[in-house]
Design a protein around this motif. Structure first.
Motif, PDB file in Angstrom:
ATOM      1  N   ARG A   2     -11.704  -7.971   8.072  1.00 13.69           N
ATOM      2  CA  ARG A   2     -13.100  -7.188   7.753  1.00 13.69           C
ATOM      3  C   ARG A   2     -13.310  -5.986   8.511  1.00 13.69           C
ATOM      4  O   ARG A   2     -13.536  -4.846   7.963  1.00 13.69           O
ATOM      5  CB  ARG A   2     -14.416  -8.001   7.825  1.00 13.69           C
ATOM      6  CG  ARG A   2     -15.882  -7.366   7.334  1.00 13.69           C
ATOM      7  CD  ARG A   2     -16.716  -8.624   7.433  1.00 13.69           C
ATOM      8  NE  ARG A   2     -16.620  -9.748   6.620  1.00 13.69           N
ATOM      9  CZ  ARG A   2     -17.443 -10.815   6.567  1.00 13.69           C
ATOM     10  NH1 ARG A   2     -17.978 -10.850   7.476  1.00 13.69           N
ATOM     11  NH2 ARG A   2     -17.159 -11.725   5.809  1.00 13.69           N
ATOM     12  N   THR A   3     -13.331  -6.032   9.955  1.00 15.13           N
ATOM     13  CA  THR A   3     -13.526  -4.830  10.675  1.00 15.13           C
ATOM     14  C   THR A   3     -12.224  -4.209  11.001  1.00 15.13           C
ATOM     15  O   THR A   3     -12.251  -3.345  11.979  1.00 15.13           O
ATOM     16  CB  THR A   3     -14.585  -5.254  11.907  1.00 15.13           C
ATOM     17  OG1 THR A   3     -13.772  -5.964  12.485  1.00 15.13           O
ATOM     18  CG2 THR A   3     -15.675  -5.614  11.621  1.00 15.13           C
ATOM     19  N   ALA A   4     -11.174  -4.608  10.555  1.00 15.32           N
ATOM     20  CA  ALA A   4      -9.802  -3.743  10.848  1.00 15.32           C
ATOM     21  C   ALA A   4      -9.407  -3.536   9.565  1.00 15.32           C
ATOM     22  O   ALA A   4      -7.784  -3.477   9.396  1.00 15.32           O
ATOM     23  CB  ALA A   4      -9.056  -4.732  11.860  1.00 15.32           C
ATOM     24  N   ARG A   5     -10.051  -3.125   8.653  1.00 10.10           N
ATOM     25  CA  ARG A   5      -9.389  -2.754   7.283  1.00 10.10           C
ATOM     26  C   ARG A   5      -8.239  -1.746   7.213  1.00 10.10           C
ATOM     27  O   ARG A   5      -7.351  -1.902   6.716  1.00 10.10           O
ATOM     28  CB  ARG A   5     -10.552  -2.188   6.105  1.00 10.10           C
ATOM     29  CG  ARG A   5     -11.599  -3.399   5.989  1.00 10.10           C
ATOM     30  CD  ARG A   5     -12.706  -2.769   4.976  1.00 10.10           C
ATOM     31  NE  ARG A   5     -13.488  -3.650   4.591  1.00 10.10           N
ATOM     32  CZ  ARG A   5     -14.741  -3.848   5.551  1.00 10.10           C
ATOM     33  NH1 ARG A   5     -15.016  -2.928   6.287  1.00 10.10           N
ATOM     34  NH2 ARG A   5     -15.779  -4.759   5.134  1.00 10.10           N
ATOM     35  N   LEU A   6      -8.596  -0.576   8.084  1.00  8.72           N
ATOM     36  CA  LEU A   6      -7.282   0.222   8.101  1.00  8.72           C
ATOM     37  C   LEU A   6      -6.267  -0.037   8.869  1.00  8.72           C
ATOM     38  O   LEU A   6      -5.103   0.253   8.218  1.00  8.72           O
ATOM     39  CB  LEU A   6      -8.061   1.651   8.689  1.00  8.72           C
ATOM     40  CG  LEU A   6      -9.273   2.525   7.826  1.00  8.72           C
ATOM     41  CD1 LEU A   6      -9.720   3.636   8.817  1.00  8.72           C
ATOM     42  CD2 LEU A   6      -8.680   2.943   6.764  1.00  8.72           C
ATOM     43  N   ARG A   7      -6.429  -0.609   9.946  1.00  8.66           N
ATOM     44  CA  ARG A   7      -5.308  -1.167  10.724  1.00  8.66           C
ATOM     45  C   ARG A   7      -4.573  -2.184   9.743  1.00  8.66           C
ATOM     46  O   ARG A   7      -3.189  -2.097   9.940  1.00  8.66           O
ATOM     47  CB  ARG A   7      -5.648  -1.511  12.008  1.00  8.66           C
ATOM     48  CG  ARG A   7      -6.297  -0.543  13.003  1.00  8.66           C
ATOM     49  CD  ARG A   7      -6.783  -1.093  14.210  1.00  8.66           C
ATOM     50  NE  ARG A   7      -7.384   0.153  14.764  1.00  8.66           N
ATOM     51  CZ  ARG A   7      -8.903   0.030  14.903  1.00  8.66           C
ATOM     52  NH1 ARG A   7      -9.527  -0.922  14.380  1.00  8.66           N
ATOM     53  NH2 ARG A   7      -9.324   0.995  15.462  1.00  8.66           N
ATOM     54  N   THR A   8      -4.999  -3.036   9.176  1.00 10.10           N
ATOM     55  CA  THR A   8      -4.405  -3.982   8.462  1.00 10.10           C
ATOM     56  C   THR A   8      -3.798  -3.419   7.275  1.00 10.10           C
ATOM     57  O   THR A   8      -2.450  -3.737   7.138  1.00 10.10           O
ATOM     58  CB  THR A   8      -5.514  -5.115   8.221  1.00 10.10           C
ATOM     59  OG1 THR A   8      -6.152  -5.430   9.130  1.00 10.10           O
ATOM     60  CG2 THR A   8      -4.666  -6.157   7.017  1.00 10.10           C
ATOM     61  N   THR A   9      -4.697  -2.768   6.570  1.00 12.38           N
ATOM     62  CA  THR A   9      -3.831  -1.809   5.442  1.00 12.38           C
ATOM     63  C   THR A   9      -2.674  -0.936   5.899  1.00 12.38           C
ATOM     64  O   THR A   9      -1.464  -0.850   5.157  1.00 12.38           O
ATOM     65  CB  THR A   9      -4.828  -0.862   4.733  1.00 12.38           C
ATOM     66  OG1 THR A   9      -5.865  -1.817   4.439  1.00 12.38           O
ATOM     67  CG2 THR A   9      -4.120  -0.316   3.629  1.00 12.38           C
ATOM     68  N   GLY A  10      -2.799  -0.474   7.221  1.00 13.13           N
ATOM     69  CA  GLY A  10      -1.684   0.351   7.665  1.00 13.13           C
ATOM     70  C   GLY A  10      -0.444  -0.326   7.774  1.00 13.13           C
ATOM     71  O   GLY A  10       0.989   0.090   7.415  1.00 13.13           O
ATOM     72  N   VAL A  11      -0.663  -1.654   8.621  1.00 15.62           N
ATOM     73  CA  VAL A  11       0.507  -2.585   8.836  1.00 15.62           C
ATOM     74  C   VAL A  11       1.102  -3.047   7.495  1.00 15.62           C
ATOM     75  O   VAL A  11       2.373  -3.101   7.318  1.00 15.62           O
ATOM     76  CB  VAL A  11       0.139  -3.583   9.703  1.00 15.62           C
ATOM     77  CG1 VAL A  11       1.195  -4.664   9.733  1.00 15.62           C
ATOM     78  CG2 VAL A  11      -0.430  -3.199  11.054  1.00 15.62           C
ATOM     79  N   PHE A  12       0.062  -3.323   6.508  1.00 12.48           N
ATOM     80  CA  PHE A  12       0.801  -3.954   5.101  1.00 12.48           C
ATOM     81  C   PHE A  12       1.489  -2.882   4.468  1.00 12.48           C
ATOM     82  O   PHE A  12       2.425  -3.078   4.066  1.00 12.48           O
ATOM     83  CB  PHE A  12      -0.303  -4.406   4.548  1.00 12.48           C
ATOM     84  CG  PHE A  12      -0.017  -4.780   3.103  1.00 12.48           C
ATOM     85  CD1 PHE A  12       0.211  -6.034   3.022  1.00 12.48           C
ATOM     86  CD2 PHE A  12      -0.162  -4.266   1.846  1.00 12.48           C
ATOM     87  CE1 PHE A  12       0.629  -6.826   1.876  1.00 12.48           C
ATOM     88  CE2 PHE A  12       0.084  -4.514   0.652  1.00 12.48           C
ATOM     89  CZ  PHE A  12       0.682  -6.116   0.725  1.00 12.48           C
ATOM     90  N   LEU A  13       0.790  -1.587   4.632  1.00 12.37           N
ATOM     91  CA  LEU A  13       1.658  -0.450   3.875  1.00 12.37           C
ATOM     92  C   LEU A  13       3.108  -0.022   4.807  1.00 12.37           C
ATOM     93  O   LEU A  13       4.056   0.180   3.846  1.00 12.37           O
ATOM     94  CB  LEU A  13       0.886   0.691   3.887  1.00 12.37           C
ATOM     95  CG  LEU A  13      -0.350   0.888   2.945  1.00 12.37           C
ATOM     96  CD1 LEU A  13      -1.240   2.079   2.986  1.00 12.37           C
ATOM     97  CD2 LEU A  13      -0.038   0.605   1.488  1.00 12.37           C
TER      98      LEU A  13
END
Length: 349
Positions: free
Chosen positions: A244-255
């Motif tokens: 929830r509070t790490a959306r950008l970082r999680t999305t970055g790793v996923f991408l």
């Protein structure tokens, strides 16, 4: 988990550290990581290859009819279209084959993510205890209790991702059928208008981008299941909470992981064209130069080769996602931290 640990887990180094740790574990425990990937690839080759072979067998009469129709038209110097009378039958056979292959893919991904989460959990436990080397037999024994829930997680995640995916396709279909006022699909003589660019290009891209973000938010659910021994729905909720509070970082790793998978898939598909060449020659030799069935085989072979070998990159991706879950749950840099199970929940296996 305290608020301070949540804050620390969202340090800008979290994503890079998770990837680095995932690569270290992949190199150190390469036997269970790539061994499980090899088993998945071999199983997919046997089951998926059997499904494709069954599809060719079911459509064999249609291919023969297509050949006879084409040769008859050529003899009478008439124009013809390939599979004009056999198309509906071939599509029906293809839909059944696609459904079986899709099921194989879902089962393969569920097993890979489960196995890699167990591998990461074993690697974390080994930092404090003299744990033995993780063999494939032990990996199977420890992964088996989680597999059913992991399969449900994949189905629920896929169902969630299909909503934005279908929504984007519906927008394109509505534009194509001229159901959107003022938006017309461009032709060779008429360039794309601003309205078409906004509705027919940007809007579907935004919807599909939302789908990718949704997938990234749910991508840790299998690792959560292995760590917490929770139900499929609870693991999905926990994955949503962790990111929830790490959306950008999680999305970055996923991408980043998605980009690696895409690049490897393209390379493997290109290498598969060489396999398709020899497979096509073999098919021509065994079918008395039937170009109709050979053409279909040559088209699908590069994709089949890429999909069979793709677990070799999906396995390290599963390791990275499991490491990311550990870091978001425990805090950056706490290598010896617990694996995130609820108090009182024993380790499986």
């Amino acid at each position: 988990m305290t608020n301070s640990s949540v804050t620390s887990s969202h340090d800008p180094r979290a994503d890079a550290s998770a990837v680095a740790e995932g690569l270290r574990i992949t190199g150190r425990d390469r036997r269970p990581v790539f061994g499980s990937a090899f088993l998945v690839g071999a199983t997919a080759l046997l089951v998926g290859g059997g499904a494709v072979a069954g599809g060719f067998a079911a459509a064999w009469g249609l291919f023969l009819q297509a050949r006879r129709s084409a040769e008859s038209s050529i003899d009478y110097e008439e124009s013809y279209a390939a599979y004009i009378d056999q198309w509906d039958g071939l599509v029906r056979v293809a839909m059944w084959v696609y459904a079986l292959l899709f099921l194989v893919a879902i089962v393969s991904v569920a097993w890979l993510l489960t196995a890699q989460a167990v591998t990461v959990r074993h690697a974390r436990e080994r930092t404090d205890t003299a744990s033995p080397t993780l063999t494939l037999r032990t990996l199977w024994r420890r992964s088996r209790p989680h597999f059913g829930a992991a399969l449900r997680i994949q189905l629920l995640t896929l169902g969630s991702a299909l909503v934005p995916g279908a929504a984007g396709l519906l927008v394109l279909a509505a534009v194509d059928r001229e159901m959107v006022p003022g938006v017309v699909w461009p032709t060779y003589h008429e360039p794309a208008t601003l309205q078409f660019i906004l509705v027919g290009r940007i809007l579907p891209a935004v919807i599909w981008a939302f789908g990718l973000v949704l997938l990234s938010r749910l991508s840790l659910a299998t690792a959560v299941r292995v760590a917490d021994d929770s139900s499929a729905t609870a693991a999905i909720r926990r994955s949503w909470t962790l990111t929830r509070t790490a959306r950008l970082r999680t999305t970055g790793v996923f991408l980043l992981c998605s980009a690696a998978i895409t690049i490897v898939f393209i390379v493997l598909k290109w290498l598969g064209t060489y396999v398709a060449h020899w497979a096509g020659l073999l098919m021509l030799a065994t079918t008395d130069d039937n170009v109709w069935v050979t053409g279909v085989l040559v088209i699908i072979t590069p994709v089949a080769v890429a999909l069979v070998l793709l677990p070799l990159v999906l396995a390290p991706v599963g390791v990275v996602l499991a490491c990311l879950r550990e870091r978001l749950d425990d805090g950056v840099g706490r290598v010896g931290a617990p694996s995130g199970r609820r108090p009182g929940v024993a380790a499986s296996g």
